[in-house]
Design an enzyme around this catalytic site. Sequence first.
Site, short mmCIF file in Angstrom:
data_model
loop_
_atom_site.label_atom_id
_atom_site.label_comp_id
_atom_site.label_asym_id
_atom_site.label_seq_id
_atom_site.Cartn_x
_atom_site.Cartn_y
_atom_site.Cartn_z
N SER A 137 0.85 -1.19 0.00
CA SER A 137 0.00 0.00 0.00
C SER A 137 0.88 1.23 0.00
CB SER A 137 -0.89 0.00 1.25
OG SER A 137 -1.51 1.26 1.44
N TYR A 150 -1.26 -1.18 10.44
CA TYR A 150 -1.44 -1.39 9.00
C TYR A 150 -0.27 -0.82 8.22
CZ TYR A 150 -3.47 -1.22 4.33
OH TYR A 150 -3.68 -1.37 2.99
#
Length: 266
Positions: A137, A150
């Site tokens: 990401s 995350y």
Amino acid sequence: MSTALVTGASAGLGVEFAGQLAARGHDVVLVARSRARLEEVAERIRREHRVRAEVVVQDLAAPDAVPNVVAALAERAITVHTLVNNAGFGTAGRFEEIADGRDRDQLMVNVVSLVALTRALVPQVLAERGAIVNVASTAGFQPTPYFATYSAGKAFVLNFSLALRAELKGRAKVLCVCPGPVETNFFDTVEVGRSAAIGGRFTTPEAVVKASLAALDRDRGYLVPGLLNGLNAHLTPRRPRKMVAAIAERITRTALGDALTGTVTR
């Protein structure tokens, strides 16, 4: 015919990876928790692309997840040419308010199972002179308060992928895909919603996967789909880390507002 294994293949990017790889002539193995969704995707792929589509139902947060997947492949005499580690989810909110154990599950799926499945299948990938695609990401390029676990996990995936690529160079391809906001169910939660995109520009799973497979064809090390995402990803790490974290905290807190605690899935 070569086989591609895709994790998180019941929705979003996973479905798109499976479909586009099948369109290229790969047989596919679909791994996720939801049997009903997997069977639906598999049936559509068989019908549209006339390839073999196998389903392996497995929660990758479970301690025995990878041995179970490997055993299922062995039972069906499947050798993997292309591994797509796409499965993942994210938690959002103040770290101390996130449900106990939820971040542990997140790291099991996003990091531990990714590494373990890669290790288990890399001999097959090497024998096939195949490829490994890891989905990270843009969050992996910087610390992101309220997405602390995350973003840290995705930073691991990026660095792991680049290191592995250097080790396997000339023997197998390794690509890390670092999307920004994608039109999937990642942001579709009551607690967080699309505000979690933090002002990012959304793109589609089809566009991300198309760009990813083109990058894989060119043997790219990593890909940040989208011009704006790419600029942000490359400029942010060149600033002082403490400053980046402080700015990110303010932007993220403002974007999330009162809905700071929740869980989002890719």
